[in-house]
Design an enzyme around this catalytic site. Structure first.
Site, PDB file in Angstrom:
ATOM      1  CG  MET A 303      -2.372   0.816   0.854  1.00 26.47           C
ATOM      2  SD  MET A 303      -3.063   0.958   0.033  1.00 26.47           S
ATOM      3  CE  MET A 303      -3.346   3.488   0.308  1.00 26.47           C
ATOM      4  CD  GLU A 304      -1.669   3.359  -2.894  1.00 16.25           C
ATOM      5  OE1 GLU A 304      -2.515   3.755  -4.051  1.00 16.25           O
ATOM      6  OE2 GLU A 304      -1.153   2.304  -2.881  1.00 16.25           O
ATOM      7  CD  GLU A 338       2.076  -0.444  -3.535  1.00 19.62           C
ATOM      8  OE1 GLU A 338       1.680   0.579  -3.388  1.00 19.62           O
ATOM      9  OE2 GLU A 338       1.884  -1.269  -4.033  1.00 19.62           O
ATOM     10  CG  HIS A 341       0.765   4.275  -5.906  1.00 17.93           C
ATOM     11  ND1 HIS A 341      -0.423   4.235  -7.465  1.00 17.93           N
ATOM     12  CD2 HIS A 341       0.181   2.647  -5.844  1.00 17.93           C
ATOM     13  CE1 HIS A 341      -1.407   3.791  -7.489  1.00 17.93           C
ATOM     14  NE2 HIS A 341      -1.022   1.758  -7.290  1.00 17.93           N
TER      15      HIS A 341
END
Length: 886
Positions: A303-304, A338, A341
């Site tokens: 998750m970024e 990621e 992002h």
């Protein structure tokens, strides 16, 4: 976010409303920012959050305080924000300038709407205010909101806390306007056990020992960002850092594992420098961490969070006892995804989940591009074909959806994280970059970043910048491929070669797996065609027809370089010519031609044996990725024969005869100076031949497993997973028990998780049942159970689905909430039994909101497709095998 990766077949089970069977005159109109969806009133806007969190991890609760600076845009007697699983003990509102008396509102919580409303005796006048709230919340054991991960170490069992807020779970920890367009700044403070490390988006500014076994850590204010990007981790951690362009790049792991994150750290430094140059806008935060967690999720692997990426250990750490070349490349690719992002998603964020692909499709493409550039020795450019195939598997059924899709609910937003959003989005970008040119594309991206930094956008904001930079029409092509679902199919008719050129007539149709005779949609399709050794020629097929003259008289490959998002159907003489000269094709075109032949053959648009003809003419020394693809497809075809031992034995004899000579070339042991793609081919072939029941492979794997205690070289790290996978698949009860004992005794989370996955991968139904029962116990760990059931489903879909539905209450507690509507249907996806369709439908009707049944409908379509392939395509394969037994 990097969503959790599953098999190519399982990628077919994720999406939306049934596509229309009539061809519209034009794609739907693009959404503008003014149309942005919201589930909250538009009369109040947050600008800053001061948040203090005190987790009580033993009780799995949290105490929170939040002071939210906000603007009331028009007179209103209420303020409504998002809150879930919270109890409020106090609330007060004061003018932001400090003047005036505090107002105490009435508080009403709507659990179904996931909101809290604060009502005042009189309407609030427009202006700036501060809303101060005190509340309690919950700490979960799955990756939603603030969650706890328990893990074993040699020093004993430990617990760490992490947050996961995408897509709509910040509201579990902070009362907030939990939508991407409501950007604000954040100042976070956490009270944690003394001696533990806390990590957030920004560096810590102060640490205060409170003298009661806890320490308060305050972090610097964040930039303006969406709520889903806020992050906190607390635990017994280590951190290593390295500088990159003035930024402190770090990796954070459980204590004792930091050395396993060195490759991730070095890769992050290289990627950050590359992106600073590519985007033309320097990374704006002072630090960028990547935080590793034991465990896993059914929803995502990384998750970024801005400045504090979260990644599960299986995708960040490299343990020399088990990690492979594939693991190394995945670590790099996911880190590149990621970090991309940090610009596409964090600096510039989609206005609403309709345009999620702006985040995920771009990050997927950027990671692929960057991996290929920084590690050309991996030859990953060929992987774009497999990525495109993952999208097309889903995009070919009636339940697909456009890349830009309308999202109304939280559950629909969760379901938007699928292969259409990621892989099709990436494929469309790759196609359009090829159309406008790499330099023009980058100039457009740079302008987009500069214009929209710290803001929110919709897709057309990007297309306008690309079109302006390119000086050629882009918008209509982009709309064709992002605002309507489906896959163009070009039927190719070739005239005789004349004057050194081959004339091609191209007719645009539509490829589907479940709607024969469907009236095709229309696309403007960028096409590149090339004869072996000749120059590529470009055109746009528009209005359903096109013509192109290609230099050369050899077989012509349409979609040369495989940058186009479409299928190519050749007439039989053309396909025969391509097969004859197959060895001369560029490897990426070999992959593309084989992928089209497989997909078209399985739907009956060409002979299903055409793919096997290509296998027969593939050189043994072809690019390793060609043979990896062949091994994967032969395994898929083998699964269609499950339950029919006699026919399956004939197919397996053929498949083993094709793969064994290739394995003989690479052997069991790594050779000095061996190319990295060969290392991956070796493990893929061991797994494929083991699955096909090749006795030589199975016997050698079992020998190595038995010898591991007396021979340290029997199971080298690069082979361990593949060898144990073969052993587990063919395990008897005694071997299964031995693997189980090893799993219970293991103290390294990364290895322990792998062992429990192996217990679930047996082909023996009785042992698979034992794995399912084990998954419901506390033994494997809270985040392993759902993975075990899903792994059983890969070989025993009917068994796993029936078991999970029968134990739904227990299974629900072991699946993160963002995945539940998809999790159960995906278990049934590999079934060959048409009776499973009714079971999936009954499950969806009983437990899934009608607006969120996309995954169930797709699973039902996939089961129907698989049953049809078994009934209608395998006879042609059998006939071909009778003529070509080996």
């Amino acid at each position: 976010m990097r969503r959790i990766l599953v098999s190519a077949v399982a990628l077919a089970i994720a999406t939306a409303c049934a596509a229309s069977t009539a061809a519209p005159a034009a794609p739907p109109a693009a959404m503008t920012r003014a149309d942005t969806t919201t589930q909250l009133p538009r009369n109040v806007r947050p600008t800053h959050y001061d948040v203090a969190i005190a987790p009580q991890d033993g009780a799995l609760t949290l105490a929170g305080k939040a002071t939210i600076t906000l603007d009331v845009l028009e007179a209103t007697p209420t303020i409504t924000l998002n809150a879930l699983d919270m109890a409020f003990s106090s609330a007060s509102l004061t003018p932001a300038n400090g003047g005036g008396r505090a107002l105490t509102p009435r508080i009403a919580v709507d659990a179904a709407a996931q909101t809290a409303t604060f009502a005042f005796d009189k309407p609030l006048a427009p202006g700036a205010y501060k809303l101060a709230l005190e509340y309690t919340g919950r700490i979960g054991t799955q990756a939603n909101g603030l969650f706890a991960i328990d893990y074993d170490t040699k020093a004993g069992r430990k617990r760490a806390l992490f947050t996961q807020f995408e897509n709509s779970d910040a509201r579990r920890v902070i009362p907030s306007w939990d939508e991407p367009a409501h950007k604000a700044t954040f100042t976070l403070e956490a009270t944690v056990p003394t001696g533990q490390m806390a990590v957030s988006n920004m560096p810590a500014t102060s640490t205060t020992d409170l003298g009661n076994g806890t320490t308060r850590i305050a972090f610097a204010p964040s930039p303006r960002m969406s709520t889903y990007l806020l992050f906190l981790a607390v635990g017994d951690f280590e951190r290593a850092t390295a500088p990159a362009d003035g930024v402190e790049v770090g990796v954070v792991t459980q204590s004792g594992a930091i050395d396993q994150a060195r490759f991730a750290l070095d890769s992050s430094v290289d990627v950050l420098r590359e992106y600073n140059d590519y985007f033309g806008v320097p990374y704006p935060l002072p630090k960028l961490d990547n935080v590793a967690s034991p465990g896993g999720s059914q929803f995502f692997s990384a998750m970024e969070n801005w400045g504090a990426i979260f990644t599960f250990e299986h995708t960040l750490l490299l343990d020399p006892s088990i990690s492979t070349q594939s693991d190394k490349q995945r670590v790099f690719s996911v880190a590149a995804h990621e970090i991309a992002h940090q610009w596409f998603g964090d600096l510039v964020t989609m206005s609403w989940w309709d345009d999620l692909w702006l985040n995920e499709g771009f990050a997927t493409w950027m990671a692929s591009r960057t991996t290929d550039k920084l590690h050309p020795e991996w030859n990953t450019r060929l992987e774009s074909v497999g990525s495109r195939e993952a999208a097309m598997t889903l995009d070919a059924v009636a339940t697909t959806h456009p890349v830009v899709q309308h999202v109304d609910t939280v559950e629909q937003a969760s379901q938007a994280f699928d292969a259409i959003t990621y892989q099709k989005g990436s494929a469309v970008i790759r196609m359009l970059e090829g159309y406008v040119g790499a330099d023009a594309w980058r100039e457009g991206v740079r302008n987009y970043m500069k214009v929209h930094a710290y803001g929110n956008t919709v897709s057309d904001d990007l297309w306008r910048e690309i079109q302006a930079a390119a000086g050629k029409p882009v918008l209509d092509i982009a709309h064709d491929f992002t605002l309507q679902p489906g896959i163009p199919m070009l039927r190719v008719k070739a005239a005789a070669c004349s004057d050194g050129k081959t004339a091609l007539t191209l007719t645009q149709d539509e490829f589907t797996r479940d709607r024969p005779g469907k009236a095709p949609l229309r696309w403007r399709v960028p096409v590149i065609a090339q004869a072996p050794g000749g120059e590529p020629v470009r055109t746009i097929v528009e209005g359903g027809q096109g013509r192109i003259d290609v230099p050369g008289c050899g077989p012509v490959v349409v979609n040369a370089g495989q940058s186009g998002y479409y299928r190519t159907l050749y007439e039989a003489p053309q396909f025969a010519a391509i097969r004859k000269d197959f060895a001369r094709l560029d490897p990426i075109d070999q992959l593309g031609v084989m992928s089209d032949a497989w997909a078209l053959g399985m739907t009956g648009l060409q002979s299903p044996s055409d793919y096997l003809d290509l296998v027969k003419v593939t050189p043994r020394d072809a690019d390793p990725q060609i043979w990896r693809g062949i091994a994967s497809t032969l395994r898929s075809l083998d699964a269609y024969y499950d339950g029919d031992a006699a026919r399956q034995a004939k197919f397996r004899a053929f498949a083993i005869a094709q793969l064994s000579p290739v394995f003989a070339r690479v052997g069991w042991n790594v050779a000095p100076g061996e190319a990295d793609p060969v290392k991956i081919l070796r493990t893929d072939l061991i797994e494929a031949l083991g699955a096909l029941g090749d006795r030589k492979i199975v016997d050698e794997a079992q020998r190595r497993y038995a010898a591991q205690d007396r021979d340290p070289q029997a199971l080298p790290g690069e082979l361990r997973r593949s060898v144990l996978g073969v052993v587990a698949r063919h395990a008897d009860a005694a071997t299964w028990d031995r693997l189980h004992d090893a799993a219970r005794e293991e103290k390294t989370p990364l290895v322990k998780d792998e062992l429990y996955a192996l217990l679930s991968s047996t082909q023996d139904p009785a042992l698979a049942q034992r794995a399912l029962e084990l998954a419901l116990s506390d033994e494997p760990g809270a985040t392993n159970s759902a993975s075990m059931i899903r792994t059983v489903a890969s070989l025993h879909p009917d068994l796993a689905f029936d078991f999970a539905v029968a134990h739904r209450a227990q299974v629900d507690s072991k699946v993160d909430s963002t995945s539940r509507a998809r999790y159960y249907p995906r278990l049934a996806n590999n079934s060959l039994d048409p009776a499973m369709i009714a079971k999936v439908q009954a499950y969806a009707q009983a437990y899934v909101a009608q607006s969120s049944r996309r995954a169930a409908e797709t699973a039902m379509a996939n089961i129907a497709y698989r049953a049809k392939v078994k009934q209608e395509r395998l006879p042609a394969i059998d006939a071909w095998l009778a003529k070509h037994p080996k």
